[in-house]
Scaffold this motif. Structure first.
Motif, PDB file in Angstrom:
ATOM      1  N   ARG A  11       0.819  -1.211   0.000  1.00 12.08           N
ATOM      2  CA  ARG A  11       0.000   0.000   0.000  1.00 12.08           C
ATOM      3  C   ARG A  11       0.858   1.269   0.000  1.00 12.08           C
ATOM      4  O   ARG A  11       0.465   2.302  -0.543  1.00 12.08           O
ATOM      5  CB  ARG A  11      -0.913   0.007   1.224  1.00 12.08           C
ATOM      6  N   ARG A  12       2.050   1.174   0.611  1.00  9.39           N
ATOM      7  CA  ARG A  12       2.889   2.361   0.757  1.00  9.39           C
ATOM      8  C   ARG A  12       3.959   2.485  -0.337  1.00  9.39           C
ATOM      9  O   ARG A  12       4.556   3.537  -0.508  1.00  9.39           O
ATOM     10  CB  ARG A  12       3.564   2.349   2.126  1.00  9.39           C
ATOM     11  N   SER A  13       4.194   1.374  -1.035  1.00  4.46           N
ATOM     12  CA  SER A  13       5.271   1.390  -2.019  1.00  4.46           C
ATOM     13  C   SER A  13       4.824   2.067  -3.315  1.00  4.46           C
ATOM     14  O   SER A  13       3.702   1.891  -3.779  1.00  4.46           O
ATOM     15  CB  SER A  13       5.724  -0.036  -2.326  1.00  4.46           C
ATOM     16  N   LYS A  14       5.739   2.847  -3.889  1.00  9.06           N
ATOM     17  CA  LYS A  14       5.462   3.484  -5.176  1.00  9.06           C
ATOM     18  C   LYS A  14       5.965   2.636  -6.336  1.00  9.06           C
ATOM     19  O   LYS A  14       5.729   2.952  -7.490  1.00  9.06           O
ATOM     20  CB  LYS A  14       6.142   4.860  -5.222  1.00  9.06           C
ATOM     21  N   TRP A  15       6.682   1.547  -5.960  1.00  9.57           N
ATOM     22  CA  TRP A  15       7.271   0.694  -7.006  1.00  9.57           C
ATOM     23  C   TRP A  15       6.525  -0.622  -7.063  1.00  9.57           C
ATOM     24  O   TRP A  15       6.613  -1.439  -6.162  1.00  9.57           O
ATOM     25  CB  TRP A  15       8.751   0.454  -6.710  1.00  9.57           C
ATOM     26  N   ILE A  16       5.715  -0.805  -8.077  1.00 12.41           N
ATOM     27  CA  ILE A  16       4.932  -2.031  -8.238  1.00 12.41           C
ATOM     28  C   ILE A  16       5.246  -2.611  -9.612  1.00 12.41           C
ATOM     29  O   ILE A  16       5.084  -1.932 -10.636  1.00 12.41           O
ATOM     30  CB  ILE A  16       3.424  -1.758  -8.121  1.00 12.41           C
ATOM     31  N   VAL A  17       5.725  -3.866  -9.623  1.00 10.65           N
ATOM     32  CA  VAL A  17       6.146  -4.494 -10.883  1.00 10.65           C
ATOM     33  C   VAL A  17       4.950  -4.744 -11.785  1.00 10.65           C
ATOM     34  O   VAL A  17       4.947  -4.391 -12.974  1.00 10.65           O
ATOM     35  CB  VAL A  17       6.897  -5.808 -10.596  1.00 10.65           C
ATOM     36  N   PHE A  18       3.908  -5.376 -11.224  1.00 10.72           N
ATOM     37  CA  PHE A  18       2.734  -5.746 -12.028  1.00 10.72           C
ATOM     38  C   PHE A  18       1.520  -4.949 -11.535  1.00 10.72           C
ATOM     39  O   PHE A  18       0.913  -5.300 -10.530  1.00 10.72           O
ATOM     40  CB  PHE A  18       2.463  -7.249 -11.932  1.00 10.72           C
ATOM     41  N   ARG A  19       1.201  -3.885 -12.238  1.00 12.32           N
ATOM     42  CA  ARG A  19       0.067  -3.061 -11.821  1.00 12.32           C
ATOM     43  C   ARG A  19      -1.264  -3.666 -12.251  1.00 12.32           C
ATOM     44  O   ARG A  19      -2.294  -3.435 -11.631  1.00 12.32           O
ATOM     45  CB  ARG A  19       0.206  -1.655 -12.407  1.00 12.32           C
ATOM     46  N   SER A  20      -1.230  -4.453 -13.311  1.00 14.84           N
ATOM     47  CA  SER A  20      -2.466  -5.026 -13.835  1.00 14.84           C
ATOM     48  C   SER A  20      -2.974  -6.158 -12.940  1.00 14.84           C
ATOM     49  O   SER A  20      -2.271  -7.136 -12.694  1.00 14.84           O
ATOM     50  CB  SER A  20      -2.241  -5.560 -15.253  1.00 14.84           C
ATOM     51  N   ILE A  21      -4.202  -6.021 -12.452  1.00 14.13           N
ATOM     52  CA  ILE A  21      -4.804  -7.066 -11.620  1.00 14.13           C
ATOM     53  C   ILE A  21      -4.985  -8.345 -12.440  1.00 14.13           C
ATOM     54  O   ILE A  21      -4.800  -9.451 -11.945  1.00 14.13           O
ATOM     55  CB  ILE A  21      -6.154  -6.586 -11.056  1.00 14.13           C
ATOM     56  N   ARG A  22      -5.323  -8.175 -13.713  1.00 14.57           N
ATOM     57  CA  ARG A  22      -5.525  -9.340 -14.577  1.00 14.57           C
ATOM     58  C   ARG A  22      -4.234 -10.125 -14.736  1.00 14.57           C
ATOM     59  O   ARG A  22      -4.218 -11.348 -14.660  1.00 14.57           O
ATOM     60  CB  ARG A  22      -6.030  -8.877 -15.945  1.00 14.57           C
ATOM     61  N   LEU A  23      -3.125  -9.408 -14.930  1.00 16.62           N
ATOM     62  CA  LEU A  23      -1.825 -10.068 -15.089  1.00 16.62           C
ATOM     63  C   LEU A  23      -1.437 -10.786 -13.797  1.00 16.62           C
ATOM     64  O   LEU A  23      -0.926 -11.890 -13.820  1.00 16.62           O
ATOM     65  CB  LEU A  23      -0.753  -9.051 -15.485  1.00 16.62           C
ATOM     66  N   ARG A  24      -1.683 -10.127 -12.661  1.00 19.48           N
ATOM     67  CA  ARG A  24      -1.357 -10.753 -11.383  1.00 19.48           C
ATOM     68  C   ARG A  24      -2.171 -12.027 -11.168  1.00 19.48           C
ATOM     69  O   ARG A  24      -1.690 -13.013 -10.625  1.00 19.48           O
ATOM     70  CB  ARG A  24      -1.598  -9.765 -10.242  1.00 19.48           C
ATOM     71  N   ALA A  25      -3.447 -11.984 -11.577  1.00 19.31           N
ATOM     72  CA  ALA A  25      -4.308 -13.158 -11.432  1.00 19.31           C
ATOM     73  C   ALA A  25      -3.800 -14.318 -12.287  1.00 19.31           C
ATOM     74  O   ALA A  25      -3.766 -15.468 -11.850  1.00 19.31           O
ATOM     75  CB  ALA A  25      -5.743 -12.799 -11.830  1.00 19.31           C
ATOM     76  N   VAL A  26      -3.371 -14.001 -13.513  1.00 20.76           N
ATOM     77  CA  VAL A  26      -2.835 -15.035 -14.408  1.00 20.76           C
ATOM     78  C   VAL A  26      -1.569 -15.647 -13.814  1.00 20.76           C
ATOM     79  O   VAL A  26      -1.379 -16.872 -13.815  1.00 20.76           O
ATOM     80  CB  VAL A  26      -2.556 -14.448 -15.810  1.00 20.76           C
ATOM     81  N   LEU A  27      -0.667 -14.783 -13.309  1.00 22.31           N
ATOM     82  CA  LEU A  27       0.582 -15.267 -12.712  1.00 22.31           C
ATOM     83  C   LEU A  27       0.306 -16.140 -11.486  1.00 22.31           C
ATOM     84  O   LEU A  27       0.998 -17.139 -11.250  1.00 22.31           O
ATOM     85  CB  LEU A  27       1.478 -14.088 -12.338  1.00 22.31           C
TER      86      LEU A  27
END
Length: 506
Positions: A26-42
């Motif tokens: 929640r506090r980090s400004k650095w997120i590798v995978f912003r896409s929820i869809r991509l995260r779900a697939v992974l």
């Protein structure tokens, strides 16, 4: 398999980690995978990549994992962990199916089987006069790591440490018990004696039924279901082999150990031994024998002769072999322990015989100790898996029930309950009627030979191996029925638990 405190601690750590990761996210400004869809697939891909490992020993995956380097040691979990690592050893011990499903298994088949053995029970009960063990006690004693020196090929000693045991066996029903273990496997043999099920009917991955098949173990389909009160006495800690959970499923009223809320009273050792002596173990049992009208079942698990063997006396010396790599000092210490068992067991029987309450005792060694390195356990497999057993009644039991000689030169521990019922002229329910038919009509199951497809092998009275296909048609039908029952209870849909197949005779 794990201490509950460790499980709770692990869950707490996971929760804390999840919370911390959420805060960081929640506090980090650095997120590798912003896409929820991509995260779900992974996430789905990650889960799918892990799934095969949870079926590492299934028929479709086993060969692949062997090619990748897995070398399962299904007979010895410790050896498996040393060879493959703890995680893979744990996964190797899992099984998706405990047994091969019999081809004819169905609800209709099981209904017909119930009807068949209700008829067999009626036929058997017509010749038996006693209904149940009301006002009586039955004791099952597992004598840890005990075998007769005379069963050990190539071993010659100065004197016999089991003279009194020999005399006991000569005067009551007795013989060789065919053990499924060598140097270990105690809980598996205990499982067979209490359930009447046979470990060799399972797939080879089933090495510890107490841990692997806990949920399938229940009071109705075990010997404990035939008794009003039941306890287990074990002068040691009670955490091994998932026994506490298993005994709860069996309806055991109390499990007396050194670390139970009400601990065993007698724990003294003998002759410099590491564990509670057999004399102490027997004292604990004698103090628990009921004086009430209920039927009572007691199981005793001894510890005196468990490794390491540190008895200080050397009254029994090894004469042969003299030129092997065997640890003769360890063997002579073990023989000294047998001597203490011999004296204690005779004294135990003498005290039981003075009781007015009828008592029947099943006594057996569970497996060989792993100290006879000069024995070839492949060419002398039957010897290496033979231990002594006897089934004995005190005078009060003989007077109340009569007696029948149920001696078998080679006996399967899963048949002990059927033998006890027969000795005491007790009526049977359909399940124990099936077990009685197996006892009387089918050779002894070979408990140390396993088959991937669940086929059994047998041993005749002379120790000769018999293949399942060589049995008569009647014998094959009985074996088939037995496998159907075992499958239904442990892996199947439990059709039989909804019928009167398992029923306490009243």
């Amino acid at each position: 398999m794990l201490d509950i405190k460790l499980v709770i601690a692990f869950v707490v750590v996971l929760i804390v980690m999840a919370v911390l990761l959420f805060i960081i996210y929640r506090r980090s400004k650095w997120i590798v995978f912003r896409s929820i869809r991509l995260r779900a697939v992974l996430m789905i891909i990650s889960i799918l990549a892990l799934v095969p490992f949870f079926q590492i020993n299934s028929d479709q995956n086993k060969e692949t994992f062997i090619k990748l380097g897995d070398d399962p040691k299904v007979w010895d979990s410790l050896y498996d962990a040393v060879s493959n690592g703890g995680i893979i050893a744990l996964l190797n011990s899992r099984t998706t199916d405990a047994m091969v499903e019999p081809k004819s298994y169905s609800q209709d088949t099981m209904k017909k089987l119930v009807k068949k053995y209700q008829g067999e029970a009626k036929s058997i009960n017509a010749t038996r006069k006693n209904t149940n063990f009301k006002n009586q006690t039955v004791i099952y004693t597992l004598s840890e790591s005990l075998t007769k020196p005379s069963y050990v090929p190539g071993l010659t000693i100065s004197d016999n440490p089991l003279k009194k045991l020999n005399n006991i066996m000569n005067t009551t029903s007795s013989g060789h018990m065919v053990s499924s273990g060598y140097g270990g496997g105690t809980a598996g043999i205990e499982y067979s004696t209490l359930t009447g099920f046979n470990i060799t009917a399972y797939k080879p991955t089933i090495t510890m039924p107490y841990s692997q098949l806990t949920s399938s173990i229940n009071e109705k389909s075990t010997v404990t279901g035939q008794f009003d009160k039941k306890i287990v006495v074990h002068p040691y800690v009670g955490s091994f082999y998932n026994r506490r959970a298993v005994y709860k499923n069996m309806g055991i009223n109390y499990f007396y150990t050194t670390d139970s809320d009400i601990p065993v009273k007698y724990t003294a050792s003998v002759g410099g031994g590491n564990h509670a002596s057999d004399t102490s173990a027997y004292k604990n049992v004698l103090s628990k024998i009921s004086s009430g009208n209920d039927s009572q079942f007691i199981q005793l698990l001894t510890m005196q002769n468990h490794t390491p063997w540190t008895f200080t006396g050397r009254d029994y010396n090894v004469i042969e072999p003299t030129d092997s790599n065997a640890d003769l000092d360890t063997i002579e210490s073990y023989l000294q322990g047998l001597h203490y068992t011999d004296n204690a067991t005779q004294a135990f029987l003498d005290k039981l015989n003075k009781l007015k309450r009828p008592v029947t005792l099943v006594w057996y060694g569970d497996h060989w100790p792993g100290i006879f390195s000069f024995v070839n356990t492949s060419t002398d497999a039957l010897s290496a898996h033979s231990t002594p057993y006897f089934i004995w009644q005190n005078d009060a039991a003989k007077k109340a029930n009569g007696t029948v000689d149920v001696s078998e030169n080679y006996a399967d521990p899963s048949d002990f309950t059927a033998m006890v019922l027969k000795m005491n002229n007790m009526k049977v329910d359909p399940y124990w009627a099936l077990k009685t038919e197996l006892l009387e009509k089918v050779p002894t199951i070979n408990n140390y030979k396993r088959d991937e497809n669940g086929k059994l092998s047998f041993i005749d009275k002379n120790g000769k191996n018999i293949d399942e296909k060589s049995l008569t048609t009647e014998q094959q039908k009985l074996v088939k029925d037995f496998k159907l029952v075992q499958y239904d209870i442990t892996t199947g849909k439990n059709y039989l638990l909804k019928t009167k197949f398992f029923q306490k005779v009243k």
